[in-house]
Design a protein around this motif. Structure first.
Motif: not given
Length: 348
Positions: A145-148, A329-333
């Motif tokens: 999950r790090r890449a996102e 996901q992404g910025p929200m995560l």
């Protein structure tokens, strides 16, 4: 809470642009479009002083279409770009600061931003990315999950040139008066609140520092008309993200909760937010916003009571999130993880 603009309220539900709308004798709301499905509109405001000078609060998302809406609004007021005196920005985010450069290039306006958010803009983005990468390293994020989270970059990115940030002409601090004279339009004549520094007959606009969403976010109080421009500090339907600026030594959750208390003296004002619709009932909305974050702090404390060594990722996965943990996901995560770390800090 009660919506005070039928047009803005209906447009919010439909995801469309409401028309240019008068709020007070010298205050207008200008909805501008944004290319975001979940947030399609940002609200800019125009204030006209006794000499006919136009003062903009939040220039809004930058686009040719939005700039044409600004020009049309000025024409509707019998004004022009040459009469724009000032542009005040409530916080540093792109949807609020976006057209500041156009105003600088095409009007004589002075740009005004809080001193704290200007310092945040001046931070080298490469340094911010490095700090973010260190932060993620401490959160226990699974490798897949790090890449996102978008915090890894190579040597090429590290050495790339950085565009100079926008520099404001005036740096704003808590309690500053923007010096806008609205003359003979004192609203209902109730004047200002004691101790706000403007005087009981003031028609000026006061800067109220409200950190949390960003470290230098400000609200703008117009006591003579009993309106409060809140930027993204208080919105009618959205729980604003926190800590969405440069990293600070203070806890953005704590900062935000304290800033909600700061504006309690304006509970009887009409709220003019950065998104959504105008409304009254600030006390009720403040309570809802505070409880939203206090509940997260309680949830984090409960997880840590059962598992004191739990990672930020582990705690975050057990908290209640409006969109659902599995949907982040992404910025929200990344925002959810950062907020979890701050809630954990408050719980310890």
């Amino acid at each position: 809470m009660k919506a005070t603009s039928t047009a803005l309220f209906e447009a919010e539900g439909a995801g469309t642009l409401a028309p240019f709308e008068q709020v007070r004798p010298n205050v207008w709301a200008l909805p501008l479009a944004m290319p975001m499905k979940h947030l399609p509109v940002v609200l800019s405001y125009l204030v006209v002083d006794v000499s006919g000078g136009v003062h903009v609060i939040d220039p809004g998302w930058d686009s040719d279409e939005n700039w044409q809406r600004v020009l049309d609004a000025l024409e509707h007021l019998g004004s022009s770009p040459s009469r724009v005196v000032s542009v005040t920005i409530t916080h540093l985010h792109r949807d609020h600061i976006g057209m500041a450069a156009r105003y600088r290039a095409q009007t004589p306006a002075r740009l005004q931003l809080s001193r704290i958010d200007q310092l945040a803009l001046n931070v080298d983005p490469r340094e911010a990315l490095r700090a973010a990468r260190v932060q993620v390293d401490s959160w226990g994020v699974p490798d897949d999950r790090r890449a996102e989270l978008d915090v890894n970059f190579g040597a090429e990115a590290e050495s790339a040139p950085v565009e100079a940030p926008l520099q404001s002409d005036v740096l704003l601090d808590e309690g500053d008066d923007l010096g806008i004279d609205l003359g003979d339009h004192p609203g209902d004549g109730l004047g200002t609140h004691p101790g706000d520094g403007l005087g009981t007959d003031s028609t000026g606009i006061r800067v109220v520092l409200t950190p949390g969403h960003t470290s230098g976010s400000v609200c703008l109080a117009l006591p003579g008309e009993k309106v409060l421009f809140t930027g993204d500090h208080v919105l009618p339907t959205i729980f604003s993200g926190l800590g969405l600026g440069a990293q600070t030594p203070s806890n953005p959750v704590t900062d935000y909760l304290e800033a909600l208390d700061t504006i309690a003296i304006y509970d009887d004002y009409e709220v003019l937010p950065g998104h959504g619709y105008r409304f009254t009932g600030l006390a009720e909305r403040r309570a809802e916003l505070a409880e939203h974050h206090l509940r997260r702090s309680r949830e984090a404390a409960a997880v840590l009571a059962d598992d004191p060594s739990a990672s930020v990722w582990s705690v975050a996965s057990r908290l209640h999130w409006t969109a659902g943990w599995n949907n982040l996901q992404g910025p929200m995560l990344r925002s959810a993880l950062a907020q979890t770390a701050w809630h954990m800090e408050r719980a310890r």
